[in-house]
Design a protein around this motif. Structure first.
Motif, short mmCIF file in Angstrom:
data_model
loop_
_atom_site.label_atom_id
_atom_site.label_comp_id
_atom_site.label_asym_id
_atom_site.label_seq_id
_atom_site.Cartn_x
_atom_site.Cartn_y
_atom_site.Cartn_z
N ASP A 1 18.35 12.82 12.85
CA ASP A 1 17.17 11.97 12.96
C ASP A 1 15.90 12.70 12.52
OD1 ASP A 1 18.33 9.62 13.73
OD2 ASP A 1 18.08 9.96 15.88
N ILE A 2 15.71 13.90 13.03
CA ILE A 2 14.50 14.66 12.69
C ILE A 2 14.49 15.01 11.21
CG2 ILE A 2 13.29 16.84 13.08
CD1 ILE A 2 14.26 16.72 15.98
N GLY A 3 15.64 15.37 10.68
CA GLY A 3 15.72 15.67 9.25
C GLY A 3 15.37 14.48 8.39
N LEU A 4 15.87 13.30 8.77
CA LEU A 4 15.57 12.09 8.00
C LEU A 4 14.08 11.76 8.06
CD1 LEU A 4 18.57 9.76 8.93
CD2 LEU A 4 18.07 10.74 6.70
N MET A 5 13.52 11.81 9.25
CA MET A 5 12.10 11.47 9.37
C MET A 5 11.22 12.43 8.58
SD MET A 5 11.49 10.12 13.29
CE MET A 5 12.21 11.55 14.09
N ALA A 6 11.48 13.72 8.70
CA ALA A 6 10.66 14.71 8.00
C ALA A 6 10.76 14.53 6.49
CB ALA A 6 11.09 16.12 8.39
N THR A 7 11.97 14.31 6.00
CA THR A 7 12.18 14.19 4.56
C THR A 7 11.52 12.95 3.99
OG1 THR A 7 14.28 15.36 4.77
CG2 THR A 7 13.93 14.09 2.76
N TYR A 8 11.73 11.82 4.64
CA TYR A 8 11.25 10.56 4.07
C TYR A 8 9.76 10.34 4.27
CZ TYR A 8 15.81 9.02 2.60
OH TYR A 8 17.02 8.92 1.94
N PHE A 9 9.21 10.81 5.36
CA PHE A 9 7.76 10.71 5.52
C PHE A 9 7.06 11.60 4.50
CE2 PHE A 9 8.24 9.22 10.12
CZ PHE A 9 7.87 7.93 9.79
N ALA A 10 7.61 12.78 4.25
CA ALA A 10 7.02 13.66 3.25
C ALA A 10 7.15 13.06 1.85
CB ALA A 10 7.69 15.03 3.30
N ALA A 11 8.32 12.48 1.56
CA ALA A 11 8.51 11.86 0.25
C ALA A 11 7.59 10.67 0.07
CB ALA A 11 9.97 11.43 0.09
N ALA A 12 7.28 9.96 1.15
CA ALA A 12 6.35 8.83 1.06
C ALA A 12 4.97 9.31 0.61
CB ALA A 12 6.26 8.11 2.40
N CYS A 13 4.58 10.50 1.04
CA CYS A 13 3.31 11.07 0.58
C CYS A 13 3.35 11.32 -0.93
CB CYS A 13 3.02 12.37 1.32
SG CYS A 13 2.80 12.20 3.10
#
Length: 479
Positions: free
Chosen positions: A166-178
């Motif tokens: 979960d943490i890995g997914l959130m960190a990756t996709y929120f960063a990619a959204a930037c």
């Protein structure tokens, strides 16, 4: 009249004789009664066990899916869009860091590995759904259930496995959204400033990009994101067509392009390709949303069709983009298109709009994870307004990060190298190993050997990609 006395016995039997005779006729032997009762009970127990086995065998998770879910075509559109993001635009730069021959071969190999890892993740999820008797499981829930039903020594770590994913997914996709925001803003900045003669800072365009993202980010159903994905795919195809036109509008020169790049550049190639190809976070939501999930795997199947298309497009754009622009190739192939020409500007703007439409799918995954963790803190009647405020706040923060750090590529490469190599390759192979342990690993435990090699590859990609990204942060280069 007949006289009944003529048929009467000469002597009336005594009461004791009558009772004895009656008991001998009416009462069966005691051992027969006991045997009959035991046989009956035994048959009842056997029938219950058989029925239980039949119920277990008859459970089919696919039959309990939402009948109004996404079609195979819609799932294919989502999966293509999740893999065809900004990463494909950097493939010519990836080939610059790998060389023509090495880059072409390794793109196919990495594509095969990514497809295989997605396949084993989905297959393991299907199997554990059958064991746990649930219709569908997400990425993190699959990891949790595999540990929960796995070897006894690993069962206490089921919650850790879920939290890690979960943490890995959130960190990756929120960063990619930037990165998506910054890419959109930069594309509009280059076209409008050059054609109109403005001198607006890219941060102004980031602020304007936040506005449509606020609306797209409120979509909470994958079904309603299908039209955006389809339109984005159309725009991407048009952009690729224009890009290919400019690639081949002049004779291609192969002689001055190395077949294999210097070894120091190879880690950047792997970091770019893995980050670009891996849409692992969107795989399980897309598969779970299908009304016929059995069409996801298999031949041709949604997964194979999507990944074959993705790998071929990556190889074509990367190979010929590098041949066309050589050492002058930039981080995005669209930035090499000529400025001031309507065709080149159209390609840049269409790609920016396509990435904008992709933002909804990119934003969907981490928000589903985050909302699942915090929704119990709010009353049901407050869920709608809470989601609106939460999504709006995250989008505003993402816009602030994009505006505050105009050059996010090295940072996102670092996040992608770390989390996509772990989530996309290491975690699926590890999950399959845990599920099959200890006696279902194949002949001579070949699946264990295969997964160990995948794990080593992912860790090497993690270390090398992280080191290369940090090096780019410290000593940025003008590519």
């Amino acid at each position: 009249m007949t006289d009944n006395k003529a048929y009467a016995p000469d002597t009336e039997p005594s009461r004791s004789d009558s009772v004895t005779r009656t008991e001998s006729v009416q009462s069966p032997p005691s051992y027969n009664t006991a045997l009959s009762l035991n046989d009956f009970n035994s048959k009842v127990n056997l029938t219950e066990k058989d029925q239980l086995s039949l119920d277990e065998a008859a459970y089919n998770p696919f039959e309990h899916r939402d009948p109004n879910g996404a079609s195979a075509g819609g799932a294919l559109a989502h999966l293509l869009k999740s893999s065809l993001g900004t990463g494909i635009l950097a493939m010519p730069m990836a080939f610059h860091n790998a060389g023509l021959l090495f880059g072409g071969i390794m793109t196919l190999i990495v594509g095969f590995l990514c497809t295989h890892c997605v396949h084993i993740l989905v297959k393991t999820s299907h199997n554990i759904c059958l064991d746990a008797k649930v219709p569908a499981l997400g990425f993190a829930e699959t990891a949790e259930k595999v540990f929960e039903y796995g070897p006894k020594k690993l069962r206490p770590y089921s919650n850790f496995a879920k939290q890690f994913v979960d943490i890995g997914l959130m960190a990756t996709y929120f960063a990619a959204a930037c990165v998506y925001m910054l890419f959109i803003a930069t594309s509009f900045h280059d076209v409008i400033n050059y054609d109109v003669g403005l001198k607006w800072n890219v941060r102004i365009y980031v602020a304007m990009t936040v506005i449509p993202c606020l609306f797209i980010g409120q979509i909470r159903s994958l079904k309603f994101l299908v039209p955006f994905s389809l339109m984005a795919n159309i725009f991407i195809v048009i952009t690729f067509g224009i890009t290919l036109y400019y690639m081949f509008d002049q004779p291609l020169v192969f002689s001055n392009k190395p077949l294999i790049a210097p070894a120091a550049h190879i880690p950047l190639f792997f970091a770019t390709v893995i980050f670009a190809m891996e849409g692992i976070g969107a795989v399980m939501p897309v598969e779970n949303s299908m009304k016929k999930p059995q069409q996801f795997l298999g031949c041709p199947g949604v997964l194979n069709t999507a990944m074959i298309t993705v790998v071929l497009l990556y190889a074509i754009i990367g190979f010929f983009g590098y041949v066309r622009y050589g050492d002058e190739v930039r981080g995005s192939i669209t930035l090499n298109l000529p400025q001031g020409y309507w065709l080149g500007d159209t390609a840049k703007l269409l790609m920016a709009v396509a990435i904008l439409f992709t933002y909804g799918l990119q934003f969907y995954v981490p928000n589903e994870v985050l909302w699942r963790k915090i929704q119990h803190h709010f009353r049901p009647e407050r869920h709608n307004i809470t989601q609106i405020l939460l999504r709006s706040g995250i989008i505003l923060v993402s816009g602030g990060i994009a505006a505050g750090i105009p050059n996010l590529e090295p940072f996102i490469s670092l996040v992608g190298a770390v989390f996509f190599s772990l989530l996309g390759i290491f975690v699926p192979s590890f999950i399959e190993t845990v599920y099959l342990w200890p006696d279902r690993l194949g002949w001579c435990k070949w699946k264990l050997i295969k997964n160990v090699l995948l794990g080593i590859f992912s860790l090497l990609a993690l270390v090398a990609g992280a080191a290369a990204s940090i090096g780019e942060m410290i000593n940025p280069k003008d590519n």
